[in-house]
Motif scaffolding. Structure first.
Motif, PDB file in Angstrom:
ATOM      1  N   SER A  43       0.822  -1.213   0.000  1.00 51.85           N
ATOM      2  CA  SER A  43       0.000   0.000   0.000  1.00 51.85           C
ATOM      3  C   SER A  43       0.856   1.263   0.000  1.00 51.85           C
ATOM      4  O   SER A  43       0.505   2.268  -0.628  1.00 51.85           O
ATOM      5  N   ALA A  44       1.968   1.224   0.693  1.00 46.67           N
ATOM      6  CA  ALA A  44       2.810   2.413   0.839  1.00 46.67           C
ATOM      7  C   ALA A  44       3.359   2.900  -0.491  1.00 46.67           C
ATOM      8  O   ALA A  44       3.526   4.109  -0.708  1.00 46.67           O
ATOM      9  N   VAL A  45       3.648   1.990  -1.410  1.00 47.68           N
ATOM     10  CA  VAL A  45       4.225   2.403  -2.691  1.00 47.68           C
ATOM     11  C   VAL A  45       3.237   3.199  -3.533  1.00 47.68           C
ATOM     12  O   VAL A  45       3.630   3.852  -4.507  1.00 47.68           O
ATOM     13  N   LEU A  46       1.966   3.178  -3.163  1.00 48.59           N
ATOM     14  CA  LEU A  46       0.975   4.022  -3.832  1.00 48.59           C
ATOM     15  C   LEU A  46       1.374   5.489  -3.765  1.00 48.59           C
ATOM     16  O   LEU A  46       1.017   6.289  -4.647  1.00 48.59           O
ATOM     17  N   ALA A  47       2.131   5.854  -2.741  1.00 47.08           N
ATOM     18  CA  ALA A  47       2.560   7.240  -2.554  1.00 47.08           C
ATOM     19  C   ALA A  47       3.331   7.766  -3.764  1.00 47.08           C
ATOM     20  O   ALA A  47       3.343   8.972  -4.020  1.00 47.08           O
TER      21      ALA A  47
END
Length: 227
Positions: A43-47
């Motif tokens: 989810s964090a790489v969505l940033a």
């Protein structure tokens, strides 16, 4: 992926998912050992795909994936988490309070409850529904110059083909498939980004006419209206 001053928050959130999240039935017990790699980092790489300082609405956020993770990684964002189930929003409220995430608002409700009441720069989701149905929920929340950015799997190209009539009818722009996190997660995360074709000719009246809300004061008003 997480700045040094945000890593501890991400680790604490993961710990809460693995403990309270499992006890409350928000996360399956088998997922607990692989939460960090499979869910949090994923989810964090969505940033990577989110512009600086924008308002984000995460629909069907569940236990906070990807919206809460994004908020932890990116304190410059104003994040609204939308989830209909009380046990999930209770957990989210507790996590937001414990981690001191003042830029996050939790709304108990469905995406449709906000249609015509608010729009956001970015509307996110993770494994919520096939693209056509997802766009029916998310695009009315997208500001004229904003976009839906959804986490998707390998079937995204087929979903785009199936959604062609919908995209044309509601004047959506051409979907863009993005791959992010190639150096962080394996496999990398696949996203689809769908903007409006023309910000001045939005096909969805609710998105065209809704007041854009990006500040905490406005998002609190949305929370009261939905509640």
């Amino acid at each position: 992926m997480f700045a040094s001053d945000r890593l501890e928050l991400a680790e604490r959130y993961t710990e809460l998912l693995a403990t309270e999240g499992v006890v409350r039935g928000l996360i399956g017990p088998r997922e607990a050992p692989r939460l960090w790699e499979r869910h949090v980092l994923n989810s964090a790489v969505l940033a990577e795909a989110i512009p600086d300082g924008v308002s984000v609405c995460d629909i069907g956020t569940g236990a906070g994936l990807p919206g809460l993770v994004l908020a932890i990684a990116r304190p410059d964002l104003s994040v609204t988490l939308v989830e209909p189930l009380l046990r999930r929003t209770t957990f989210l409220d507790e996590v937001v309070a414990e981690l001191g995430l003042a830029h996050v608002t939790v709304v108990r409700g469905r995406a449709e409850d906000l249609h015509g009441k608010a729009t956001f720069d970015v509307v996110t989701s993770r494994a919520v529904a096939p693209l056509e149905r997802l766009l029916g929920w998310s695009m009315p929340l997208v500001a004229p110059t904003g976009a839906t950015i959804a986490m998707k799997g390998q079937s995204i190209h087929e979903e785009i083909t199936q959604a062609r009539r919908f995209l044309s009818t509601w004047r959506c722009g051409e979907p863009e498939v993005l791959v992010v996190g190639a150096d962080v997660v394996d496999p990398p995360t696949t996203l689809v980004r769908v903007p409006w074709a023309d910000p001045k000719r939005i096909g969805w009246p609710l998105a065209r006419d809704a007041k854009r809300r990006s500040g905490r004061r406005d998002r609190s008003s949305v929370k009261r209206e939905v509640s």
